[in-house]
Design a protein around this motif. Sequence first.
Motif, PDB file in Angstrom:
ATOM      1  N   PHE A   1       0.831  -1.206   0.000  1.00  0.00           N
ATOM      2  CA  PHE A   1       0.000   0.000   0.000  1.00  0.00           C
ATOM      3  C   PHE A   1       0.865   1.255   0.000  1.00  0.00           C
ATOM      4  CE2 PHE A   1      -1.884   3.543   2.283  1.00  0.00           C
ATOM      5  CZ  PHE A   1      -3.007   3.765   1.507  1.00  0.00           C
ATOM      6  N   ALA A   2       0.440   2.227  -0.784  1.00  0.00           N
ATOM      7  CA  ALA A   2       1.054   3.547  -0.796  1.00  0.00           C
ATOM      8  C   ALA A   2      -0.016   4.539  -1.241  1.00  0.00           C
ATOM      9  CB  ALA A   2       2.253   3.596  -1.742  1.00  0.00           C
ATOM     10  N   PRO A   3       0.050   5.782  -0.767  1.00  0.00           N
ATOM     11  CA  PRO A   3      -0.956   6.773  -1.202  1.00  0.00           C
ATOM     12  C   PRO A   3      -1.011   6.936  -2.722  1.00  0.00           C
ATOM     13  CG  PRO A   3       0.281   7.595   0.678  1.00  0.00           C
ATOM     14  CD  PRO A   3       0.964   6.335   0.238  1.00  0.00           C
ATOM     15  N   GLU A   4       0.129   6.710  -3.394  1.00  0.00           N
ATOM     16  CA  GLU A   4       0.183   6.705  -4.847  1.00  0.00           C
ATOM     17  C   GLU A   4       0.646   5.318  -5.267  1.00  0.00           C
ATOM     18  OE1 GLU A   4      -0.679   9.253  -6.785  1.00  0.00           O
ATOM     19  OE2 GLU A   4      -1.026  10.657  -5.114  1.00  0.00           O
TER      20      GLU A   4
ATOM     21  N   TRP B   1      -3.490  -3.573   0.130  1.00  0.00           N
ATOM     22  CA  TRP B   1      -4.301  -3.778  -1.066  1.00  0.00           C
ATOM     23  C   TRP B   1      -4.624  -5.259  -1.193  1.00  0.00           C
ATOM     24  CZ3 TRP B   1      -6.579   0.218  -2.743  1.00  0.00           C
ATOM     25  CH2 TRP B   1      -5.957   1.451  -2.859  1.00  0.00           C
ATOM     26  N   ALA B   2      -5.822  -5.551  -1.696  1.00  0.00           N
ATOM     27  CA  ALA B   2      -6.238  -6.939  -1.882  1.00  0.00           C
ATOM     28  C   ALA B   2      -7.159  -7.004  -3.089  1.00  0.00           C
ATOM     29  CB  ALA B   2      -6.951  -7.460  -0.627  1.00  0.00           C
ATOM     30  N   ARG B   3      -7.489  -8.249  -3.477  1.00  0.00           N
ATOM     31  CA  ARG B   3      -8.418  -8.453  -4.585  1.00  0.00           C
ATOM     32  C   ARG B   3      -9.441  -9.513  -4.210  1.00  0.00           C
ATOM     33  NH1 ARG B   3      -6.966 -10.785  -9.248  1.00  0.00           N
ATOM     34  NH2 ARG B   3      -4.871 -11.464  -8.639  1.00  0.00           N
ATOM     35  N   TYR B   4     -10.588  -9.460  -4.846  1.00  0.00           N
ATOM     36  CA  TYR B   4     -11.615 -10.488  -4.698  1.00  0.00           C
ATOM     37  C   TYR B   4     -11.092 -11.798  -5.315  1.00  0.00           C
ATOM     38  CZ  TYR B   4     -16.153 -12.770  -5.507  1.00  0.00           C
ATOM     39  OH  TYR B   4     -17.203 -13.641  -5.531  1.00  0.00           O
TER      40      TYR B   4
ATOM     41  N   LEU C   1      -9.167  -2.095  -0.549  1.00  0.00           N
ATOM     42  CA  LEU C   1      -8.284  -1.649   0.524  1.00  0.00           C
ATOM     43  C   LEU C   1      -8.764  -2.216   1.851  1.00  0.00           C
ATOM     44  CD1 LEU C   1      -5.893   0.068   1.498  1.00  0.00           C
ATOM     45  CD2 LEU C   1      -7.513   1.960   1.838  1.00  0.00           C
ATOM     46  N   LEU C   2      -7.892  -2.980   2.502  1.00  0.00           N
ATOM     47  CA  LEU C   2      -8.163  -3.499   3.841  1.00  0.00           C
ATOM     48  C   LEU C   2      -7.409  -2.652   4.852  1.00  0.00           C
ATOM     49  CD1 LEU C   2      -7.779  -7.343   3.218  1.00  0.00           C
ATOM     50  CD2 LEU C   2      -9.886  -5.989   3.239  1.00  0.00           C
TER      51      LEU C   2
END
Length: 436
Positions: free
Chosen positions: A322-325, A350-353, A390-391
């Motif tokens: 994760f990063a703001p950008e 960050w994650a995905r379904y 986003l978790l």
Amino acid sequence: MLLPNTSPFWRWQEEYRPAAFLLALSGGRDSMALLQALTLRRARLAAPLLACYVNHGWSAAGADWGAFCQREATARDVPCEIVKLDWADGGGNAEARARTLRYQALAARLPPRGVLLTAHHRDDQAETFILQALRGSGLDGLAAMPARRAFAGGEHWRPLLDVPRAAIEAFVAAEGVAYLDDPSNADPHYARNRLRLMALPALHEAFPQADAALARSATWLGEALSVQQSLLDGILGAATTVLSWQTLCERYDAATCKALLRRWLQRAGQPLPPAARLLSFIDALAGANGHAELRYGATVVVQHRGDLFLYQASTPQAPPPFAPETRWPGIGELSLRAGADLLAGRDCRWARYPCAAHWQAPGQRYAESLKNALQRAGVPPWLRRRLPLLLVDGECAWLGGLGAAAGWQGLVFDWHKQAHFVKIPHPFDNGSDKLA
């Protein structure tokens, strides 16, 4: 004179006011004739004139031809760039592939509001018309080559399209213009050469005005195509990547729906699939199971709940840190616009379904499984795995296409360069991207 005062070229110039002219220069008779005609009328040109020679790399003489083009252009005070392509024969239609690569190279070098100039003439137009007819083409193909069309960040003009080959030959002889003869033009392996060398001589002997008549027919069909596209665009409205196919089928007959589907693909900048495959797809759309899929190249069209979705096939990469950008290949670029204070000191990932986390929309009393939430929102199955999630401390806080979850309303991300267009409408909203 190839560009007399009555040439449409001058009217187009006044209408469009181009930033630059880029001449596709092959060294052959036609493009050299256009180079000479343009330099003779240079004082009347409204923009700088440039030239470009594209060396496909499939001929050992390509470098020599490029040097010839550069030398002749320089003698006329016209800057000329030589572009070398890495040609590898991948089978199939070599002519079509070479043409595609050539135009890609020229598009990359055309400045904004620039005009690409090519030296296609009336005989070329007649040949194209016949070849398209022999392929069983529809209106798009039989309209042959437009004299003027949008191209890259500007336009593509063919100012000699009404000029017969004989007039170009006479001009070159009178002006003493040097040019090259490509030996491949005599190779009957290529369809256009077979037509030019074997079929057209007999046609011209029986019908001396055939070229003019065929080119005129192409012009009429081009006008009919323009009218058809305008009418279809009026029906399609703003539909781009999502098309309400079921609604169209309820309003229009099968032929109109087929034309609308083709136009929708064209407007999205997609090449059209082979005709047989497109017809098979349309037949599948009428099937009882309500599901159909069309794949050609990297393009995919899928039917879901009465709508057609268009996207480019890709495989999203694993979630990055994760990063703001964040740049996430296969997903897009994510930028935190608001809510940094909500994330301070927390575990953000960050994650995905599919994901075990539950989703609770703002105003929703209870959380539910992410699968149920996406089903209720009407998100197609293939798109669910392409939504960034986003978790925050293990809790689902933000989801691409839906936004912030309950309790996280101050969290706002901008999602740029989406690999697949995502617009998840409110249950009571048809969505601006769809045909209402």
